[in-house]
Design a protein around this motif. Structure first.
Motif, mmCIF file in Angstrom:
data_model
loop_
_atom_site.group_PDB
_atom_site.id
_atom_site.type_symbol
_atom_site.label_atom_id
_atom_site.label_comp_id
_atom_site.label_asym_id
_atom_site.label_seq_id
_atom_site.Cartn_x
_atom_site.Cartn_y
_atom_site.Cartn_z
ATOM 1 N N PRO A 98 21.690 43.487 62.960
ATOM 2 C CA PRO A 98 21.006 42.483 63.788
ATOM 3 C C PRO A 98 19.770 43.016 64.495
ATOM 4 N N VAL A 99 18.726 42.201 64.509
ATOM 5 C CA VAL A 99 17.542 42.396 65.335
ATOM 6 C C VAL A 99 17.220 41.050 65.966
ATOM 7 N N THR A 100 16.191 41.015 66.783
ATOM 8 C CA THR A 100 15.863 39.798 67.527
ATOM 9 C C THR A 100 14.370 39.520 67.422
ATOM 10 N N THR A 101 14.007 38.268 67.236
ATOM 11 C CA THR A 101 12.604 37.892 67.207
ATOM 12 C C THR A 101 12.018 37.935 68.620
ATOM 13 N N SER A 102 10.710 37.865 68.696
ATOM 14 C CA SER A 102 10.061 37.854 70.005
ATOM 15 C C SER A 102 10.449 36.619 70.804
ATOM 16 N N GLY A 103 10.916 35.566 70.110
ATOM 17 C CA GLY A 103 11.376 34.363 70.788
ATOM 18 C C GLY A 103 12.833 34.421 71.207
ATOM 19 N N GLY A 104 13.499 35.558 70.952
ATOM 20 C CA GLY A 104 14.866 35.740 71.415
ATOM 21 C C GLY A 104 15.943 35.265 70.465
ATOM 22 N N LEU A 105 15.580 34.894 69.237
ATOM 23 C CA LEU A 105 16.572 34.419 68.277
ATOM 24 C C LEU A 105 17.003 35.552 67.350
ATOM 25 N N PRO A 106 18.273 35.539 66.922
ATOM 26 C CA PRO A 106 18.753 36.598 66.038
ATOM 27 C C PRO A 106 18.211 36.454 64.623
ATOM 28 N N CYS A 107 18.011 37.592 63.981
ATOM 29 C CA CYS A 107 17.722 37.661 62.554
ATOM 30 C C CYS A 107 18.231 39.016 62.075
ATOM 31 N N GLY A 108 17.999 39.348 60.820
ATOM 32 C CA GLY A 108 18.604 40.562 60.305
ATOM 33 C C GLY A 108 17.638 41.433 59.523
ATOM 34 N N VAL A 109 17.834 42.750 59.647
ATOM 35 C CA VAL A 109 17.225 43.732 58.754
ATOM 36 C C VAL A 109 18.278 44.077 57.713
ATOM 37 N N CYS A 110 17.916 44.004 56.448
ATOM 38 C CA CYS A 110 18.866 44.267 55.375
ATOM 39 C C CYS A 110 18.581 45.622 54.737
ATOM 40 N N LEU A 111 19.633 46.411 54.555
ATOM 41 C CA LEU A 111 19.552 47.713 53.897
ATOM 42 C C LEU A 111 20.263 47.604 52.560
ATOM 43 N N VAL A 112 19.580 47.967 51.484
ATOM 44 C CA VAL A 112 20.122 47.856 50.135
ATOM 45 C C VAL A 112 20.106 49.235 49.492
ATOM 46 N N ALA A 113 21.216 49.609 48.855
ATOM 47 C CA ALA A 113 21.336 50.922 48.232
ATOM 48 C C ALA A 113 21.873 50.787 46.813
ATOM 49 N N ALA A 114 21.985 51.909 46.130
ATOM 50 C CA ALA A 114 22.464 51.930 44.754
ATOM 51 C C ALA A 114 23.943 51.560 44.691
ATOM 52 N N PRO A 115 24.422 51.155 43.523
ATOM 53 C CA PRO A 115 25.841 50.794 43.388
ATOM 54 C C PRO A 115 26.755 51.937 43.836
ATOM 55 N N GLY A 116 27.807 51.582 44.571
ATOM 56 C CA GLY A 116 28.777 52.561 45.020
ATOM 57 C C GLY A 116 28.422 53.290 46.291
ATOM 58 N N ARG A 117 27.247 52.979 46.867
ATOM 59 C CA ARG A 117 26.825 53.687 48.075
ATOM 60 C C ARG A 117 27.125 52.882 49.339
ATOM 61 N N ASP A 118 28.170 52.079 49.296
ATOM 62 C CA ASP A 118 28.556 51.268 50.447
ATOM 63 C C ASP A 118 28.823 52.127 51.679
ATOM 64 N N ARG A 119 29.570 53.202 51.486
ATOM 65 C CA ARG A 119 29.908 54.062 52.623
ATOM 66 C C ARG A 119 28.671 54.734 53.210
ATOM 67 N N ASP A 120 27.700 55.051 52.348
ATOM 68 C CA ASP A 120 26.441 55.609 52.858
ATOM 69 C C ASP A 120 25.744 54.608 53.770
ATOM 70 N N LEU A 121 25.718 53.337 53.348
ATOM 71 C CA LEU A 121 25.095 52.307 54.181
ATOM 72 C C LEU A 121 25.835 52.152 55.508
ATOM 73 N N LEU A 122 27.145 52.174 55.467
ATOM 74 C CA LEU A 122 27.930 52.023 56.697
ATOM 75 C C LEU A 122 27.685 53.192 57.645
ATOM 76 N N ALA A 123 27.672 54.414 57.114
ATOM 77 C CA ALA A 123 27.420 55.586 57.963
ATOM 78 C C ALA A 123 26.012 55.556 58.526
ATOM 79 N N LEU A 124 25.041 55.188 57.682
ATOM 80 C CA LEU A 124 23.660 55.108 58.141
ATOM 81 C C LEU A 124 23.523 54.066 59.245
ATOM 82 N N THR A 125 24.171 52.918 59.090
ATOM 83 C CA THR A 125 24.073 51.866 60.098
ATOM 84 C C THR A 125 24.692 52.300 61.409
ATOM 85 N N CYS A 126 25.820 53.016 61.354
ATOM 86 C CA CYS A 126 26.421 53.531 62.583
ATOM 87 C C CYS A 126 25.441 54.463 63.309
#
Length: 498
Positions: free
Chosen positions: A465-493
């Motif tokens: 989650p991120v927020t616009t200058s107007g205060g509304l929620p939106c999202g930054v999406c991180l996409v990785a190679a197949p099978g790298r789900d845990r890498d994305l989770l660790a990176l997000t933490c």
């Protein structure tokens, strides 16, 4: 009732008549102009006359009611508080509190709060709910957490309703839990309940015509995002800590972005889909949502297959993809990129419209293959929007589907090659959540230009989650190679740490 200031109750009753007549011009006049006027209810707070007016214009009128009591407390010569008890025609009593101000001889509301009778069960969010519905069989790493299960997953002893009353009526209780549900229970999480979904999961909006739109507490009076709409709202509202759902064309990432949640679409095939009602098996994946990154990662420990220890890799952003979002969302993504170590690279996206068309064609073909037999005999029981999508799907020929599959396969190779061992950064959605009642097809098409990349690639994608200058929620999406789900989770933490 104390003696009210002159003209106040005339204005109060004029407001009530305008409300029941849905006279928008009169309602606008009776609410004070300016950016500081307030209106709040259980769905959230609206700030400013413009927001309040837009909300009224979209909702189609207030519930029928009558005033049972009205009490006035005079604050000053030109300020008074009115508290009224209301009785709804559909049953139950509510209350409204209004702060009125007199300016230039005219009374207008400067702040209002409306409370309606609280339902025993918010059927916009839940199909069935318990305390909990299913207890975990033993303690584990997720003990103390609760799960809102999208109404596509088998929960033993309960029907799969698929967002449609006719489907639910013909369904029989499931003999066993879906694998994803069983894994969460084995990890110690309780199933809080079965949450609403868009009809047969063939939507990205959350606006179920049969049960209503689940509320979006982070963006009041805007859509929740679908098709994992009920699960997302349950998490956002605090009714559950984990939202279990699916993502075919963006149905985890869209509600996560619209409601300020963390949400992961897992690698295609990483989590078994047995016991889950399909839509388009070439793209269907299990996903989940949470209010914080750490819990999202803990759910991954329960659901994902073992993998090598997470490794940190380079992040890359493509300006052409960011530019596909509305300016407020694009700016929010650029601010996030500017605060992190992200490189920039151009990518020729001339084929993106072709890729999206092929994705939608193949998805439609598979959706009709999954449910066309039922839809063909229950068209009158369906939301016209979803029915229209299935009717279009019925016209996709085998030749068109095979050509689309060929295009998707080539696009998948191109997308995977570009991502490589990096993490691609892009907007999770093209816009903030639209207001309820706004046209949604253009928003759907624009957002799917972004979400289809992970869908075509079969890639894991995580919305944070991120927020616009107007205060509304939106999202930054991180996409990785197949099978790298845990890498994305660790990176997000890591990225989510203050």
């Amino acid at each position: 009732m104390t003696h009210p200031p002159a003209g106040l109750m005339d204005a109060f009753w004029a407001y009530e008549r305008a409300l029941m007549a849905n006279d928008l011009d009169a309602l606008d006049r009776l609410f004070a102009p300016g950016p500081n006027t307030l209106r709040g209810d259980a769905n959230g707070l609206l700030v400013g006359h413009e927001q309040i007016s837009a909300f009224r214009g979209a909702r189609g009128g207030a519930p029928r009611r009558r005033i049972v009591q009205a009490h006035v407390q005079t604050v000053a010569d030109d300020h008074a508080l009115v508290v009224a008890v209301t009785e709804l025609a559909r049953g139950g009593r509510g209350q409204q509190t209004q702060l009125w101000r007199r300016a230039d001889g005219r009374w207008a509301v400067t702040a209002a709060h409306v409370s309606l009778p609280a339902p025993a069960l918010d059927t916009r969010v839940w199909r069935v709910v318990g305390d909990p519905l299913v207890h975990a069989p033993h303690t584990g790493p997720l003990t103390g957490e609760s799960v809102a299960v999208k109404d596509l997953f088998a929960v033993a002893g309960h029907r799969v309703g698929a967002g449609n009353p006719a489907w639910e009526a013909a369904a029989t209780p499931e003999p066993a839990h879906a694998t994803a549900v069983a894994r969460l229970l084995d990890a110690g999480a309780d199933v809080r309940g079965i949450a609403r979904t868009d009809e047969l999961a063939y939507s990205l909006a959350g606006t179920n015509a049969h049960f209503g739109t689940p509320p979006n507490p982070r963006a009041p009076h805007r859509i929740s995002g679908g098709s994992t709409s009920g699960s997302a709202s349950a998490v956002s509202l605090g009714h559950a800590s984990i939202g279990l759902g699916t993502d075919t064309g963006g149905s985890i990432r869209v509600p996560a972005s619209y409601q300020g949640l963390f949400g992961l679409r897992s690698t295609h095939g990483a989590v078994p889909l047995d016991g889950v009602l399909p839509l388009a098996p070439s793209f269907d994946t299990v996903g989940w949502l949470a209010r914080d990154a750490a819990l999202l990662a803990r759910v991954g420990e329960a659901l994902l297959p073992p993998a090598a220890p997470p490794s940190r890799t380079a992040l890359v952003v493509v300006p052409q993809l960011v530019a596909l979002a509305q300016p407020d969302v694009a700016d929010a993504v650029r601010r996030w990129v500017g605060a992190h170590d992200v490189s920039t690279e151009d990518w020729d996206l001339a084929q993106l419209p072709t890729w999206l068309a092929a994705f939608q064609t193949l998805q439609a073909h598979e959706a009709w293959r999954s449910h066309g037999g039922w839809v063909g005999t229950h068209a009158e029981a369906m939301d016209p929007d979803v029915r229209g999508r299935f009717e279009a799907a019925s016209r996709v020929t085998l030749e068109q589907a095979e050509q689309a599959a060929s295009t998707v396969a080539a696009a998948r190779a191109t997308i995977r090659d570009f991502v490589g061992d990096r993490v691609l950064v892009l907007p999770a959605t093209s816009s903030v959540a639209p207001r309820i009642g706004e046209g949604l097809q253009a928003v759907r098409d624009a957002t799917m230009q972004l979400t289809c990349l992970a869908g075509i690639g079969g890639l894991p994608a995580l919305s944070l989650p991120v927020t616009t200058s107007g205060g509304l929620p939106c999202g930054v999406c991180l996409v990785a190679a197949p099978g790298r789900d845990r890498d994305l989770l660790a990176l997000t933490c890591e990225l989510a740490q203050p």
